[in-house]
Design a protein around this motif. Sequence first.
Motif, PDB file in Angstrom:
ATOM      1  N   ASP A  45       0.806  -1.222   0.000  1.00  0.00           N
ATOM      2  CA  ASP A  45       0.000   0.000   0.000  1.00  0.00           C
ATOM      3  C   ASP A  45       0.846   1.282   0.000  1.00  0.00           C
ATOM      4  O   ASP A  45       0.584   2.215   0.789  1.00  0.00           O
ATOM      5  N   TRP A  80      -4.232  -1.457   8.339  1.00  0.00           N
ATOM      6  CA  TRP A  80      -4.185  -1.551   6.881  1.00  0.00           C
ATOM      7  C   TRP A  80      -3.652  -0.248   6.300  1.00  0.00           C
ATOM      8  O   TRP A  80      -2.861   0.434   6.933  1.00  0.00           O
ATOM      9  N   ASP A 100      -8.458   2.530   4.412  1.00  0.00           N
ATOM     10  CA  ASP A 100      -7.590   3.008   3.323  1.00  0.00           C
ATOM     11  C   ASP A 100      -7.652   4.526   3.128  1.00  0.00           C
ATOM     12  O   ASP A 100      -7.919   5.023   2.020  1.00  0.00           O
ATOM     13  N   HIS A 158      -2.619  -1.773  -4.598  1.00  0.00           N
ATOM     14  CA  HIS A 158      -2.925  -0.506  -3.921  1.00  0.00           C
ATOM     15  C   HIS A 158      -1.666   0.347  -4.018  1.00  0.00           C
ATOM     16  O   HIS A 158      -0.577  -0.142  -3.813  1.00  0.00           O
ATOM     17  N   ARG A 192       3.734  -9.084   0.713  1.00  0.00           N
ATOM     18  CA  ARG A 192       3.826  -8.325  -0.536  1.00  0.00           C
ATOM     19  C   ARG A 192       5.103  -7.491  -0.610  1.00  0.00           C
ATOM     20  O   ARG A 192       5.737  -7.208   0.404  1.00  0.00           O
TER      21      ARG A 192
HETATM   22  O1  FUB Z   1      -2.928  -3.988   3.009  1.00  0.00           O
HETATM   23  C1  FUB Z   1      -4.173  -4.349   3.558  1.00  0.00           C
HETATM   24  C2  FUB Z   1      -5.285  -4.078   2.589  1.00  0.00           C
HETATM   25  O2  FUB Z   1      -5.074  -4.777   1.374  1.00  0.00           O
HETATM   26  C3  FUB Z   1      -5.378  -2.635   2.175  1.00  0.00           C
HETATM   27  O3  FUB Z   1      -5.957  -1.825   3.132  1.00  0.00           O
HETATM   28  C4  FUB Z   1      -6.125  -2.776   0.919  1.00  0.00           C
HETATM   29  O4  FUB Z   1      -6.131  -1.628   0.142  1.00  0.00           O
HETATM   30  C5  FUB Z   1      -5.391  -3.928   0.288  1.00  0.00           C
HETATM   31  O5  FUB Z   1      -4.194  -3.520  -0.320  1.00  0.00           O
END
Ligand code: FUB
Length: 440
Positions: free
Chosen positions: A13, A74, A127, A232, A258
């Motif tokens: 992200d 997140w 987000d 993202h 990731r």
């Molecule tokens: O990284 C956690 C969640 O996964 C994010 O808040 C979303 O946007 C997706 O990337």
Amino acid sequence: MSSLLTNHIFAADPSAHVFNDRLYLYVSYDEPYTNTHDSMNCYHSMSTDDLVHWVDHGRILHLDQVDWAVSHMWAIDANFWQGKYYLVFCAIERETSTFKTGLAVSDRPEGPFTNLGTISGVEWGQDPSLFIDGDVPYLVWGGRGAILIGELNPDLSSIKPETIRNLSEQIGGYEGPFLHKANDLYYLTYPALDNEKWPQRMCHAVAKTPLGPYTDLGVFIDEYPGNSGTIHGSVVQFRGEWLAFYHSGWVSGTPTSRSLMMDRIEYQRDGKITPIIPAESVIAREVPGSTHLLVNLDAAAAQQAGGKLYGTHTASGQGSTGHGFVTGLTQQEYGVGVLFQVGLPREYEVWVRYRSTAEHVARVVAGRHLFYDGNQNQSYDQYINRGTKFESTNGDWVDLLIGSHFFEFGDHLIRLSNSHNLPSGQTGLEVDSFKLVPLG
Ligand code: FUB
């Protein structure tokens, strides 16, 4: 051409901003190999001034420092507003069991950040991203298929309810919105699902004002091999180039560990971003040390960033970097420990930036046990160097290589401890920062 930015930790992200001619990324942290997004509990920041040499500044905020939150740290963003750097982030709120948007502050762009509470008036605040348009701050946020935007009050701690717009009817976004301005237009980038079919694809839309209405411009990162299900990211201009940041699953092969990616982008005459195709061959070639990333851990910020001070304290002064330096290493065992988070196991050189006006000897150990109680039980710790000689630097700051060490994945405390009691009146070593340089 795609660049893989991180193969030392798993992070996602990425929100990109330029402050003082340096590019900063604010990223969420994938706890290595947990196989779920539910375990995400902290954030990191990274920066570069040439897009090749990157610095990971370590942990900038952890769930334990946010009293209102229980889990799910997140996506995030940060921005500069009225003399300070503000982080907006999301987490599940204890009281309501729903996502709320949190606000945190720092004097420095790299953090660490101090929790200020939630932004009121933001329901399902997943987000978030903080967009500043001249002297007006906006919050864009969304998840579960809805993307919303609204104007924030000047203290950033609440949203003006009458300004909130639900953009879901104009665009097909799913979550993760990010707003930037290019060619005098407002571009919203966001992950979308095609008829609920995964993986997400990165789309964009354009408007003449931040609140819209927005015109959908379609996909600019389509499904590609190595995607992580989610996508993202953000778009920023740095030294004349337009850059897109996002995350992939290429290194781990999983959707929950990731890695950060970067691509150069262009705007076409019709206003659309020319689609980019993340390139596996480039990634594969670039994986070993591709982006010359090192980790710099500020000793003066150690406690706030998951480390510890042992009998010492912080001070500020000329030539120190970050928040200042750690001083008062006058007794045996007095020292400083910094948190080092690792995703892929690897050997690192460990450097310390210090100054002194006399010669001193100190130990540097790495431990996975963060709460060493000083009772000499070293079972969790491994020496990087039992007795490093720190020569006098005549008061100048100097980088010293302590040794190299193989770090398994997970959280490590790197601790520097004084070996002797000093005669009264002596200052001892003063420590500015720790630097971890990956080998191979
Ligand atoms: O990284 C956690 C969640 O996964 C994010 O808040 C979303 O946007 C997706 O990337």
